[in-house]
Design an enzyme around this catalytic site. Structure first.
Site, PDB file in Angstrom:
ATOM      1  N   CYS A  42       0.775  -1.246  -0.021  1.00 48.59           N
ATOM      2  CA  CYS A  42       0.009   0.017  -0.001  1.00 48.59           C
ATOM      3  C   CYS A  42       1.008   1.284   0.030  1.00 48.59           C
ATOM      4  O   CYS A  42       1.612   1.500  -1.004  1.00 48.59           O
ATOM      5  CB  CYS A  42      -0.894   0.068   1.357  1.00 48.59           C
ATOM      6  SG  CYS A  42      -2.386   1.045   0.949  1.00 48.59           S
TER       7      CYS A  42
ATOM      8  N   HIS B  90      -3.345  -5.719   1.013  1.00 47.31           N
ATOM      9  CA  HIS B  90      -2.707  -5.688   2.426  1.00 47.31           C
ATOM     10  C   HIS B  90      -2.491  -7.375   2.614  1.00 47.31           C
ATOM     11  O   HIS B  90      -3.453  -8.002   3.382  1.00 47.31           O
ATOM     12  CB  HIS B  90      -3.544  -5.191   3.403  1.00 47.31           C
ATOM     13  CG  HIS B  90      -3.276  -3.836   3.503  1.00 47.31           C
ATOM     14  ND1 HIS B  90      -2.454  -2.945   4.100  1.00 47.31           N
ATOM     15  CD2 HIS B  90      -4.068  -2.758   2.748  1.00 47.31           C
ATOM     16  CE1 HIS B  90      -2.405  -1.637   3.953  1.00 47.31           C
ATOM     17  NE2 HIS B  90      -3.542  -1.444   3.230  1.00 47.31           N
TER      18      HIS B  90
ATOM     19  N   GLU C 248      -1.171  -8.674   5.052  1.00 51.66           N
ATOM     20  CA  GLU C 248      -0.884  -8.887   6.415  1.00 51.66           C
ATOM     21  C   GLU C 248      -2.050  -8.924   7.066  1.00 51.66           C
ATOM     22  O   GLU C 248      -2.340  -9.122   8.366  1.00 51.66           O
ATOM     23  CB  GLU C 248       0.294  -7.789   7.099  1.00 51.66           C
ATOM     24  CG  GLU C 248      -0.732  -6.404   7.359  1.00 51.66           C
ATOM     25  CD  GLU C 248      -0.472  -5.592   6.135  1.00 51.66           C
ATOM     26  OE1 GLU C 248      -0.445  -6.265   5.030  1.00 51.66           O
ATOM     27  OE2 GLU C 248      -1.303  -4.497   6.309  1.00 51.66           O
TER      28      GLU C 248
END
Lengths: 214, 957
Positions: A87, A196, A198
């Protein structure tokens, strides 16, 4: 694997990345303050996390490229070290020239946060080795400026070199050129992507393996 | 004969006028001593060096008079009382104090004025441009009874330092003004050669005479102004008037609502901190505590939606980390006019959502839940209520690297420095708090300067810096400069700490030029905190603040006298007992009267409302699914980062409340806001009960037990008996619900005067409920999970269509009584739901709310793309519209897998339960009533309507 997560003022996914790598994947993870001049010894992998580095004033990632730590990251990447920019981290990598292209404001001008489907285009890299080419994985996005853009010559280079990592599957949420969601550098040791990986405690944990490179 | 006359001043530079005055009084005393004052070197005005000022005084006096550098040697601004003490010990008494008219007019604001008058003779000399009539007026005050004050009415030598400096700057001859040696000194050193050296005073509002208009424009009544005079024992100056006006506004003082708010339960098993602090705190066990609060930012958002909403989010986030808690989630409760009909409302909606999104997304706090309603009554007066939830240690034991200890907003420990941290102070937001307490009109658009501008990046740095700072243990108290800025934060911290504070506004970082103490004290510039740290530990604090690029400076210290003293370059600009600001606002018991229109409004004869025919049900359902109040709020929450921090285990739209894990702990919570203004309009007491019950039920539907509540009361002008009646009734209903459901109120905010030119808004209490998971089962969602599961309706369906969305959308009526709610029934239902989830006896749970049964069924089909076959029976008296679309309270639908049917039925034997159908694999909805088919359609089209209705209206697909 020893992982360093860079913290810029305004980073806000730094602790999420530490959590994913340390608690979910079981690797050693530490944060690295932007004002350092060198990376800790013995690092295998550097993560530039999401957020709004330096407030993203001026242009996303444009100020972060001047951070005191950035030359060390560039050296690390040029020496073959693994670097991922997620990002805002992706924006920083394109701003600092480690990755080609640029990220523009989403086509409908709005911030978008939701799960999207991502197609794996190149599965023969450290980041994508556990996926099959063409596999669809679910990953959240959360950005206002994620429309990937590159000129025609650059695009041809990306395609010829197999540097496109992921494309949006089905709906292209932000208007990215050719639905590109993530790209590699030429040597495939640097990856930048808008989604994302994560954010692994939601609908799907598919994406976590992008961070499990060794 | 006086022992000595003390002649204090800046002497910048000394001139013939000074010498003339000294000569005219020297017969009264053994000696006249010139005492050049200390000037703060960090003061905002450029100044001549200390050395130059002393040199010039020495050159001028030439042994005729004495000079003492005692005040300068103190290296701080001295009070006159301290100077008197010093010289008395040197020369004995009595002493005289020589001062100009302008200084004397401020004498009542000095430290210990009575003591000074008892001990010394005051000699007042006239200065150019001053009016002795004011002095004569002042001397009539009781303070001066029996005091020895002599006025020297001679003004023959009409000289001022300013005049001299202007001449020096212009290169004109200055010899006529001062002694030849001083003039030569100024020329040699090129003093006063730059424009900024002129030190020309800005217009000082503290000297403005206070008129009835000024009092009124500050939102104070004449009686309130009299009360200020009584509390001070004198008239306030403008700065003081401004400070009283903001803290005595409804927003800060709750002067109209306090008697009602006392009706709420505020204590309980979980409550660690009730109302009165920056935010409340509940202890959820194992050393983990949760802080939360909701606050309104209605008026600023109505004027400037983007910044108004953004700073609303920023303000509530600061309230949470001001308690030491790490903010982990935001919620937003929004009300606008009808977006279908009104371009203005679409504009407000668009930019409020963008403002909240841009702020929350940047600070990295997920916005996880909330609600939005659109009603005509909010046209021109939208409501923006923001809630924030944070996590903190409940005690001394660390619970994880992300969290630290609780801190209070107190100022204690005499001499402890007060550090200002964060953005600089500008003129933005001046009088925001009083602004929030007046009705809106066309003129309000001109009040844009009252709207603050936010910087979420600065807020993110402040959060991290403050939380890191708190872990060092050097912080005594922390406060957010929110509404009423420095004035409210410091007066509240002083009052809570039973201490006084003293600050010098010249030290406050300023982003605009020539700001007055009045402006600095009332500024509502965003992203500013005050930190009281242990004396001697300033460096430790600065080090951390600097690491995060936070600008920080010591602006004052804690005192022991209970006064809130504001200096400007050492001169007193305001001196008010802190408690007078925070605790002595008048409390009003307003008269309440039931609105005369209410009886007629509540009167709904169902016989005049044609019931729907079976073949109309699908059309009605489609209309309701696409009604903005019911349609999916996806358009809103997809603009918010609702996942950052990785705690959001159930995404928005998937369950009745947001369910969150708390990273690094074994705790999970659920949160939800709710508030149906239309119900409250029709019956505020019942509406109040329903608001609390529905928010709590939503939380219970995820499996969490509701344990505490925050609330924001959005009402009309309390000075109107009908509005006050609504407020009182709603609070009564809410208080009763809190007592029965076991959710004490730990924080909140009151927003009255929500009226536009069209009249008052619907009375809208917004409730935020926190629930705690007491078991390890996954949070329950609303979606059907598996074909074959049986669907049950728990709760009774009555002929209740009054106040419903159905009545509004289909019959275009806002009328009747809202559905009845029995709190004991509600309590039993919520406990049962939690037990069913804890025991794994249900697969899905969904509350029946706006739009009733069929809307809830459609919402349950989306996530897993399943369908439902529903068969309903009804007794003859029950209307079809009430059955399908009525909003009877205390009802949920659940789905149960076949192997759990027996357990489920046994566990719910004490409840009104009926099996209404089953989950099917094809993505469709069929509904039979008494054996006749009323609906048979694909779910895709229904969900498409539901998902995209708001996006279509807003012009995005």
């Amino acid at each position: 694997m020893k992982v360093g997560v860079v913290v810029f003022p305004g980073s806000n996914c730094d602790m999420d990345c530490v959590h994913a790598v340390r608690d979910e994947l079981g690797h050693e993870a530490q944060t690295i303050w932007h004002d350092e001049t060198s990376l800790p010894a013995g690092l295998d992998f550097v993560i530039l996390p999401g957020g709004f580095s330096y407030g993203d004033y001026l242009r996303c990632g444009a100020i972060a490229k001047f951070a005191r730590l950035m030359p060390a990251i560039v050296d690390f990447a040029n020496a073959g070290g693994y670097v991922i920019g997620i990002c805002n981290g992706f924006q920083i990598l394109t701003e600092s020239g480690l990755l080609p292209g640029a990220l523009l404001r989403n086509k409908d001008q709005k911030f978008i946060c939701k799960d999207i489907d991502l197609k794996v285009i190149n599965s023969s890299t450290a980041f994508t080795r556990s996926y099959k080419k063409g596999q669809i994985i679910t990953v959240p996005i959360a950005h206002g400026e994620g429309r990937y853009h590159i000129d025609q010559i650059g695009l041809k280079k990306l395609e010829d070199n197999d540097q496109i990592a992921f494309t949006y599957s089905g709906n292209n949420p932000n208007g990215s050129l050719h639905s590109i969601a993530g790209v590699f550098n030429e040597k495939k040791n640097v990856l930048g992507l808008m989604p994302h990986p994560e954010r692994c405690n939601f609908r799907s944990r598919d994406s976590l393996r992008i961070l499990d490179i060794i | 004969m006086l022992k000595a006359i003390l002649f204090g001043g800046s002497f910048d530079p000394i001139h013939l006028g000074h010498l003339h005055i000294a000569r005219s009084v020297k017969h009264m005393a053994e000696r006249v001593i010139f005492v050049p004052c200390y000037q703060n070197p960090l003061g905002k005005l450029p100044q001549t060096t200390v050395e130059a000022r002393i040199d010039m005084v020495n050159l001028a006096l030439e042994d005729e008079f004495a000079i003492s550098t005692w005040e300068i040697d103190q290296q701080k601004v001295s009070y006159t009382i301290d100077t008197i003490n010093h010289f008395e010990s040197e020369f004995g008494g009595p002493l005289g104090v020589l001062l100009g008219v302008d200084a004397f007019l401020e004498f009542p604001y000095w430290k210990d004025p009575r003591d000074i008058l008892k001990r010394v003779k005051i000699i007042v000399f006239n200065r150019p441009g001053q009016n002795l009539a004011q002095v004569d007026e002042l001397l009539k005050q009781p303070l001066f009874e029996g005091a020895d004050v002599e006025i020297i009415r001679d003004s023959s030598l009409n000289i001022s330092s300013t005049q001299l400096k202007i001449f020096a700057y212009l290169g004109e001859e200055i010899d006529p003004f001062t002694t030849p040696k001083v003039a030569a000194y100024i020329k040699d050193r090129k003093l006063y050669a730059r424009k900024e050296d002129l030190n020309v005073q800005r217009k000082d509002p503290s000297m403005t005479a206070i008129t009835a208009e000024i009092i009124e424009s500050h939102g104070l009544t004449q009686d309130e102004y009299k009360r200020v005079n009584q509390l001070l024992g004198r008239e306030p100056n403008m700065t003081e008037l401004g400070m009283f006006s903001v803290l005595w506004s409804e927003h800060c003082s709750y002067k109209n609502s306090k008697p009602l708010l006392k009706r709420y339960p505020t204590t309980g098993t979980y409550v660690l901190q009730g109302p009165g602090e920056n935010a409340g705190i509940v202890d959820i066990g194992d050393g983990v505590a949760v802080s939360f609060k909701i606050e309104s930012h209605n008026h600023p958002s109505a004027i400037e939606p983007y910044q108004g909403a953004a700073t609303g989010a920023g303000g509530i986030i600061r309230d949470i980390f001001a308690m030491g808690a790490r903010p982990i989630a935001c919620l937003d409760s929004l009300r606008f006019g009808e977006i279908k009909d009104s371009k203005d409302s679409r504009h407000l909606f668009e930019y409020v959502v963008k403002g909240i999104g841009d702020y929350g997304n940047c600070v990295g706090i997920p916005t996880v839940a909330g609600e939005v309603y659109f009603e005509d009554s909010y046209e021109g007066n939208c409501l923006v209520n923001a809630m924030c939830v944070g996590v903190v240690q409940s005690g001394d034991q660390p619970i994880g690297p992300l969290y630290g200890p609780i801190i209070k907003g107190v100022a204690t420990g005499v001499g402890n420095p007060i550090i200002y941290a964060g953005s600089s102070t500008g003129r933005d937001g001046i009088h925001g708090a009083t602004f929030a307490s007046v009705e809106l009109s066309d003129e309000s658009a001109e009040r844009k300067s009252s709207v603050q501008v936010g910087d979420p990046f600065q807020e993110k740095l402040l959060i991290e810096a403050c939380l890191e700072l708190l872990k060092t243990g050097v912080v005594v108290g922390l406060g957010d400069m929110g509404a009423a800025g420095l004035t409210s934060s410091l007066s509240e911290m002083a009052s809570r700490g039973a201490h006084g504070v003293e600050i010098d506004v010249a030290l406050v970082p300023q982003r605009e030029k020539n700001m007055t103490p009045y402006e600095i004290m009332l500024s509502e510039s965003q992203e500013r905190m005050v930190v009281v740290v242990q004396k001697g530990k300033e460096e430790e604090a600065y080090k951390i603040l600097r690491k995060w690029d936070i600008y920080a400076v010591t602006i004052g210290h804690v005192t022991d006298d209970g006064m809130f003293r504001v200096l400007e370059n050492g001169k007193v600009a305001a001196n008010i007992p802190a408690l007078a600001l925070t605790d002595d606002a008048p409390i009003y018991n307003r008269p309440a009267a039931e609105p005369t229109y209410l009886k007629a409004l509540q009167n709904l004869d169902l016989n005049t409302i044609p019931d729907i025919k079976p073949d109309e049900a699908e059309t009605v359902l489609r209309t309701l699914l696409a009604a903005p109040n019911i349609a999916s709020k996806k358009w809103v929450y997809e603009q918010y980062d609702h996942m950052v921090q990785l705690n959001t285990v159930v995404l928005p739209g998937r369950a009745d409340a947001a369910a969150l894990t708390i990273q690094d702990t074994n705790k999970r919570i659920a949160v939800k806001t709710d508030g149906n203004g239309r119900y409250c309009y029709l019956n505020p007491e019942m509406g109040g009960k329903i608001s609390v019950s529905e928010a709590a039920r939503n939380v219970a539907c995820t499996g969490a037990r509701p344990i505490a509540m925050t609330n924001c009361l959005n009402f009309g002008n309390p000075e109107k008996p009908e509005s006050f009646w609504q407020l009182e009734q709603a609070v009564n209903g809410m208080a009763e619900a809190c007592n029965v459901l076991g959710t004490p109120v730990i924080s909140g905010n009151v927003s009255l005067y929500n009226e536009s030119e069209k009249g008052a808004i619907y009375p809208t209490p917004v409730v935020g409920i926190l629930g705690l998971f007491e078991h390890d089962k996954a949070p329950m969602t609303m979606s059907f999970k598996k074909a074959g599961d049986k669907i049950y309706l728990i709760g009774e369906t009555l002929n209740e269509i009054g106040g419903s969305e159905y009545l509004k959308q289909i019959h275009h009526l806002v009328k009747g009584l809202p559905p009845r709610l029995d709190l004991n029934t509600e309590k039993i239902l919520q406990s049962a739901i939690i037990d069913l989830i804890k025991n794994d006896w249900v697969q899905s749970v969904h509350d029946l709310a706006d739009g009733g049964l069929l809307v809830a069924l459609v919402e349950s089909l989306d996530e897993n793309k399943l369908g439902a076959d529903i068969s309903l029976t009804r007794n003859a008296a029950l209307r079809l519209d009430a059955l399908l679309f009525g909003e009877s309270q205390s009802r949920v639908i659940v789905s149960v897998s076949s192997e759990k049917l027996a357990d489920f039925e046994a566990a719910t034997a004490h409840l009104p339960v009926s099996r209404i159908g089953q989950v099917v694999s094809h993505h469709g909805l069929t509904v039979n009533v008494d054996g006749a088919k009323v609906i048979s359609t694909s779910a895709n089209t229904l969900i498409d309507l539901y998902d995209n209705a708001i996006g279509h209206i807003m012009g995005h697909h």
